[in-house]
Motif scaffolding. Structure first.
Motif, PDB file in Angstrom:
ATOM      1  N   THR A  50       0.810  -1.226   0.000  1.00 55.61           N
ATOM      2  CA  THR A  50       0.000   0.000   0.000  1.00 55.61           C
ATOM      3  C   THR A  50       0.842   1.275   0.000  1.00 55.61           C
ATOM      4  O   THR A  50       0.349   2.337  -0.366  1.00 55.61           O
ATOM      5  N   GLY A  51       2.102   1.161   0.426  1.00 53.25           N
ATOM      6  CA  GLY A  51       2.931   2.365   0.546  1.00 53.25           C
ATOM      7  C   GLY A  51       2.676   3.135   1.838  1.00 53.25           C
ATOM      8  O   GLY A  51       3.240   4.213   2.052  1.00 53.25           O
ATOM      9  N   LEU A  52       1.816   2.569   2.721  1.00 58.35           N
ATOM     10  CA  LEU A  52       1.595   3.207   4.026  1.00 58.35           C
ATOM     11  C   LEU A  52       2.816   2.945   4.916  1.00 58.35           C
ATOM     12  O   LEU A  52       3.526   1.957   4.740  1.00 58.35           O
ATOM     13  N   SER A  53       3.032   3.823   5.907  1.00 60.60           N
ATOM     14  CA  SER A  53       4.148   3.600   6.830  1.00 60.60           C
ATOM     15  C   SER A  53       3.819   2.425   7.747  1.00 60.60           C
ATOM     16  O   SER A  53       2.637   2.169   8.034  1.00 60.60           O
ATOM     17  N   PRO A  54       4.840   1.675   8.210  1.00 59.46           N
ATOM     18  CA  PRO A  54       4.584   0.565   9.135  1.00 59.46           C
ATOM     19  C   PRO A  54       3.803   1.026  10.365  1.00 59.46           C
ATOM     20  O   PRO A  54       2.918   0.302  10.852  1.00 59.46           O
ATOM     21  N   ALA A  55       4.063   2.239  10.848  1.00 64.53           N
ATOM     22  CA  ALA A  55       3.342   2.750  12.023  1.00 64.53           C
ATOM     23  C   ALA A  55       1.859   2.927  11.714  1.00 64.53           C
ATOM     24  O   ALA A  55       0.991   2.560  12.519  1.00 64.53           O
ATOM     25  N   ALA A  56       1.555   3.466  10.526  1.00 63.82           N
ATOM     26  CA  ALA A  56       0.150   3.656  10.141  1.00 63.82           C
ATOM     27  C   ALA A  56      -0.551   2.308  10.007  1.00 63.82           C
ATOM     28  O   ALA A  56      -1.698   2.149  10.444  1.00 63.82           O
ATOM     29  N   VAL A  57       0.142   1.322   9.420  1.00 64.94           N
ATOM     30  CA  VAL A  57      -0.451  -0.014   9.265  1.00 64.94           C
ATOM     31  C   VAL A  57      -0.748  -0.612  10.637  1.00 64.94           C
ATOM     32  O   VAL A  57      -1.841  -1.115  10.886  1.00 64.94           O
ATOM     33  N   THR A  58       0.225  -0.529  11.548  1.00 70.94           N
ATOM     34  CA  THR A  58       0.042  -1.079  12.894  1.00 70.94           C
ATOM     35  C   THR A  58      -1.159  -0.443  13.580  1.00 70.94           C
ATOM     36  O   THR A  58      -1.987  -1.117  14.189  1.00 70.94           O
ATOM     37  N   PHE A  59      -1.282   0.881  13.437  1.00 71.44           N
ATOM     38  CA  PHE A  59      -2.377   1.611  14.075  1.00 71.44           C
ATOM     39  C   PHE A  59      -3.740   1.167  13.530  1.00 71.44           C
ATOM     40  O   PHE A  59      -4.648   0.823  14.281  1.00 71.44           O
ATOM     41  N   VAL A  60      -3.864   1.152  12.196  1.00 66.77           N
ATOM     42  CA  VAL A  60      -5.160   0.817  11.588  1.00 66.77           C
ATOM     43  C   VAL A  60      -5.512  -0.647  11.845  1.00 66.77           C
ATOM     44  O   VAL A  60      -6.662  -0.977  12.145  1.00 66.77           O
ATOM     45  N   VAL A  61      -4.502  -1.531  11.747  1.00 65.90           N
ATOM     46  CA  VAL A  61      -4.762  -2.955  11.984  1.00 65.90           C
ATOM     47  C   VAL A  61      -5.259  -3.163  13.417  1.00 65.90           C
ATOM     48  O   VAL A  61      -6.225  -3.903  13.651  1.00 65.90           O
ATOM     49  N   ALA A  62      -4.630  -2.479  14.386  1.00 67.44           N
ATOM     50  CA  ALA A  62      -5.052  -2.616  15.791  1.00 67.44           C
ATOM     51  C   ALA A  62      -6.510  -2.199  15.945  1.00 67.44           C
ATOM     52  O   ALA A  62      -7.308  -2.855  16.625  1.00 67.44           O
ATOM     53  N   GLU A  63      -6.873  -1.107  15.269  1.00 61.46           N
ATOM     54  CA  GLU A  63      -8.244  -0.604  15.343  1.00 61.46           C
ATOM     55  C   GLU A  63      -9.238  -1.609  14.744  1.00 61.46           C
ATOM     56  O   GLU A  63     -10.302  -1.864  15.304  1.00 61.46           O
ATOM     57  N   LEU A  64      -8.860  -2.185  13.598  1.00 56.27           N
ATOM     58  CA  LEU A  64      -9.756  -3.132  12.926  1.00 56.27           C
ATOM     59  C   LEU A  64      -9.855  -4.459  13.691  1.00 56.27           C
ATOM     60  O   LEU A  64     -10.911  -5.105  13.680  1.00 56.27           O
ATOM     61  N   VAL A  65      -8.772  -4.861  14.368  1.00 49.76           N
ATOM     62  CA  VAL A  65      -8.821  -6.065  15.205  1.00 49.76           C
ATOM     63  C   VAL A  65      -9.757  -5.822  16.381  1.00 49.76           C
ATOM     64  O   VAL A  65     -10.595  -6.664  16.733  1.00 49.76           O
ATOM     65  N   GLU A  66      -9.642  -4.624  16.953  1.00 50.21           N
ATOM     66  CA  GLU A  66     -10.510  -4.226  18.071  1.00 50.21           C
ATOM     67  C   GLU A  66     -11.990  -4.330  17.695  1.00 50.21           C
ATOM     68  O   GLU A  66     -12.823  -4.758  18.481  1.00 50.21           O
ATOM     69  N   GLU A  67     -12.292  -3.954  16.446  1.00 49.66           N
ATOM     70  CA  GLU A  67     -13.686  -4.002  15.965  1.00 49.66           C
ATOM     71  C   GLU A  67     -14.055  -5.390  15.440  1.00 49.66           C
ATOM     72  O   GLU A  67     -15.126  -5.566  14.877  1.00 49.66           O
TER      73      GLU A  67
END
Ligand SMILES: [Zn+2]
Length: 389
Positions: free
Chosen positions: A35-52
């Protein structure tokens, strides 16, 4: 990504969910690379989606070089969608997971096609299907309803359905208020196209035509990965192209439409007329016609040939105008196989200017209702759309 932080967060979520939908499970590092997203951004969004509980960590595979990174996947099993396809004689109902895999199916007979009658039948079917599949209403993320007619998708309003006699009916809102679940509505062929785009033959295509042949004939045009709806939500009305000027009366009130001269009611009626002329038995249901096609009966095959050639000739015009990658074919008439698809392909290829897109039949009984369910699941992959009820 520019814009405020909530906009870019929504875009990143959509980017990651659609990547997982198309590629299957991949690791966080691969998501960042693709995706070209930063690893930090991926970690953040993935954590949010796992939470949901929208995505889930799958089992890491241990290979020759040691333990591989943990793959991330969409949590298809954790959320449910209802799909309802409205017909004049009943409602085809399905309960699916997020990938539109059916978990329970149901046919709700209806005695009248009034909005109240339809809504009551849907509300009654829902607990039955949850019980059949052993699931609970709290897992349901939405309802999709597909309607034969013109639908204002954004506002959840059925503008016109000649088959049911409806005009400007806010069906999405009425149903949503009754069952208290977010509700999406669309016309039958667009719902089929949405399912094809998400999880069917159109999954990796940005430009394709979904063609359905059954009681009617319809198309949905997917242009740059979105359904092209036109200014008044009526684009793609392929079945109402004039094929025989002054010809047979169509359900739309005009004469000579393609569907009046090539859809299943035409096939059956023409076949019956030819049988009568040959003094054959007067009884001739749809299943008799199917049996005749399977037995290779000449009259039945010539009817399919006639319909197929007519559809294919007009399809060539559509190909000349839009140059689709492929044409995904659905609808009950797909059951006739090459006896119908063959003539469609031949006439299309004989009349196109340049490109000859492949015809990809993708149809099983129940595909209409699963298309309706996809209207609800697509809310996850496309954040521009909001439920109407
Ligand atoms: Zn018409």
């Amino acid at each position: 990504m520019r814009g405020n932080s909530s906009t870019s967060r929504a875009l990143n979520r959509r980017l990651i969910l659609n990547l997982l939908r198309r590629h299957g499970p991949v690791s966080r590092a691969e998501i960042a690379t693709i995706t070209g997203l930063s690893p930090a951004a991926v970690t953040f969004v993935v954590a949010e989606l796992v939470e949901e509980s929208l995505i889930v960590e799958r089992e890491a595979v241990t290979g020759a070089t040691g333990r591989r990174p943990v793959p991330i996947d969409i949590n298809y099993e954790a959320h449910l969608a209802f799909g309802f396809k409205l017909n004049a004689d009943g409602i085809d109902c399905v309960l699916t997971d997020l990938a539109t895999n059916p978990l329970a199916t149901w046919h709700a007979p209806i005695s009248d096609t009034s909005p109240d009658g339809m809504i009551k039948a849907i509300a009654d079917a829902m607990p039955q299907m949850l019980a059949d599949s052993g699931r609970s209403q709290t897992e349901v993320m939405g309802i999709g309803v597909s309607i034969p007619g013109e639908v204002d998708v954004r506002n959840g309003i059925c503008r016109r359905s000649p088959r049911f006699g409806w005009t400007d009916l806010p069906f999405g809102q009425l149903l949503g208020e009754r069952v208290h679940v977010p509700t999406w509505i669309d016309d039958d062929i667009s719902a089929f196209a949405v399912a094809q785009k998400l999880f069917g033959a159109g999954r990796d295509r940005r430009n394709f035509v979904a063609l359905a042949v059954g009681t009617g004939i319809g198309t949905s045009l997917i242009i740059n990965a979105e359904i092209y709806r036109g200014a008044r939500n009526v684009a793609g009305r392929f079945g109402h192209i004039t094929s025989v000027p002054g010809g047979r009366l169509c359900e739309c009130g005009r004469r000579g439409c393609l569907m009046a001269h090539a859809a299943e009611p035409f096939m059956l009626e023409t076949w019956r007329t030819r049988r009568r002329a040959a003094s054959a038995s007067a009884s001739a249901s749809r299943s008799d016609f199917v049996a005749a096609v399977e037995a290779g009966e000449a009259d039945a095959l010539s009817v399919l040939e006639e319909s197929g050639l007519r559809i294919g000739r007009h399809l060539a015009d559509l190909v000349n105008l839009f140059d689709p990658e492929v044409i995904v074919v659905g609808g009950e008439a797909v059951q006739f196989g090459e006896a119908l698809i063959g003539p469609i392909r031949r006439a299309m290829e004989a009349n196109v200017f340049f490109s000859k897109p492949e015809l990809l039949p993708d149809w099983v009984p129940g595909s209409w209702a699963r298309g309706a369910a996809a209207l609800a699941t697509q809310g996850i992959f496309d954040f521009e759309r909001s439920p109407s009820g």
